[in-house]
Design a protein around this motif. Sequence first.
Motif, PDB file in Angstrom:
ATOM      1  N   LEU A 151      -6.165  -8.332 -10.905  1.00 28.75           N
ATOM      2  CA  LEU A 151      -5.146  -8.416 -11.584  1.00 28.75           C
ATOM      3  C   LEU A 151      -4.753  -9.895 -11.929  1.00 28.75           C
ATOM      4  O   LEU A 151      -4.495  -9.870 -13.117  1.00 28.75           O
ATOM      5  CB  LEU A 151      -3.888  -7.859 -10.764  1.00 28.75           C
ATOM      6  N   ARG A 152      -5.139 -10.758 -11.202  1.00 27.81           N
ATOM      7  CA  ARG A 152      -4.849 -12.241 -11.470  1.00 27.81           C
ATOM      8  C   ARG A 152      -6.065 -12.541 -12.537  1.00 27.81           C
ATOM      9  O   ARG A 152      -5.728 -13.374 -13.466  1.00 27.81           O
ATOM     10  CB  ARG A 152      -5.264 -12.723 -10.231  1.00 27.81           C
TER      11      ARG A 152
ATOM     12  N   ILE B 144      -3.646  -2.370  -3.961  1.00 28.50           N
ATOM     13  CA  ILE B 144      -3.749  -3.194  -5.305  1.00 28.50           C
ATOM     14  C   ILE B 144      -5.001  -4.114  -5.108  1.00 28.50           C
ATOM     15  O   ILE B 144      -4.920  -4.742  -3.859  1.00 28.50           O
ATOM     16  CB  ILE B 144      -2.576  -3.853  -5.882  1.00 28.50           C
ATOM     17  N   GLU B 145      -5.701  -4.435  -5.826  1.00 30.50           N
ATOM     18  CA  GLU B 145      -6.751  -5.448  -5.862  1.00 30.50           C
ATOM     19  C   GLU B 145      -6.274  -6.685  -6.752  1.00 30.50           C
ATOM     20  O   GLU B 145      -6.501  -6.711  -7.832  1.00 30.50           O
ATOM     21  CB  GLU B 145      -8.265  -4.978  -6.416  1.00 30.50           C
TER      22      GLU B 145
ATOM     23  N   PRO C  25       0.737  -1.268  -0.135  1.00 33.74           N
ATOM     24  CA  PRO C  25       0.122   0.043   0.029  1.00 33.74           C
ATOM     25  C   PRO C  25       1.015   1.172   0.003  1.00 33.74           C
ATOM     26  O   PRO C  25       2.139   1.435   0.508  1.00 33.74           O
ATOM     27  CB  PRO C  25      -0.771   0.109   1.160  1.00 33.74           C
ATOM     28  N   ALA C  26       0.166   2.387  -0.546  1.00 30.57           N
ATOM     29  CA  ALA C  26       0.870   3.632  -0.550  1.00 30.57           C
ATOM     30  C   ALA C  26      -0.140   4.627  -0.520  1.00 30.57           C
ATOM     31  O   ALA C  26      -1.233   4.531  -1.073  1.00 30.57           O
ATOM     32  CB  ALA C  26       1.874   3.672  -1.892  1.00 30.57           C
ATOM     33  N   THR C  27       0.459   5.736  -0.114  1.00 29.40           N
ATOM     34  CA  THR C  27      -0.587   7.063  -0.093  1.00 29.40           C
ATOM     35  C   THR C  27      -0.324   7.721  -1.390  1.00 29.40           C
ATOM     36  O   THR C  27       0.723   7.395  -2.019  1.00 29.40           O
ATOM     37  CB  THR C  27      -0.118   8.219   0.945  1.00 29.40           C
ATOM     38  N   VAL C  28      -1.325   8.512  -1.760  1.00 28.40           N
ATOM     39  CA  VAL C  28      -1.318   9.287  -3.081  1.00 28.40           C
ATOM     40  C   VAL C  28      -0.079   9.956  -3.101  1.00 28.40           C
ATOM     41  O   VAL C  28       0.654  10.200  -3.937  1.00 28.40           O
ATOM     42  CB  VAL C  28      -2.535  10.102  -3.456  1.00 28.40           C
TER      43      VAL C  28
ATOM     44  N   GLY D 209     -11.220  -1.350 -11.084  1.00 25.78           N
ATOM     45  CA  GLY D 209     -11.400  -2.303  -9.929  1.00 25.78           C
ATOM     46  C   GLY D 209      -9.852  -2.741  -9.594  1.00 25.78           C
ATOM     47  O   GLY D 209      -9.680  -3.470  -8.583  1.00 25.78           O
ATOM     48  N   LEU D 210      -8.897  -2.249 -10.088  1.00 20.52           N
ATOM     49  CA  LEU D 210      -7.402  -2.634  -9.828  1.00 20.52           C
ATOM     50  C   LEU D 210      -6.914  -2.168  -8.601  1.00 20.52           C
ATOM     51  O   LEU D 210      -6.165  -2.769  -8.050  1.00 20.52           O
ATOM     52  CB  LEU D 210      -6.817  -2.169 -11.154  1.00 20.52           C
TER      53      LEU D 210
END
Length: 117
Positions: free
Chosen positions: A79-80, A74-75, A31-34, A59-60
Amino acid sequence: MLNHQVSLDRVFQALADPTRRLLVDRLIRGPATVSELAQPLPMSLAAVLQHVQVLEASGLVRSEKVGRVRTCHIESAVLREAEQWIAARRTSWESRLDRLGDHLADTSTTPTERSST
């Protein structure tokens, strides 16, 4: 099936942009902030947020806002899904190319070589 296709279309449209691919690459690591996503990019925070919104619509990526900080994740399931779609096409094409290679190898021998085997 149609709904699945629309979702896949959105994913590939989102990934068509190199900046969004960079954001996905970064989010795969965690995870990362904007603000963290924007730091290495030569664009405004508002422009990065627009890219994040496109990724969210596909939805990614999902994000959550706590106070003034928006953190993106990330979802991996989405991606999968795209990866599986690509892999299925790759498998199909590899099979076709193998058959073509076998056919070309078979037709490249002379008729007498074929009858002697």
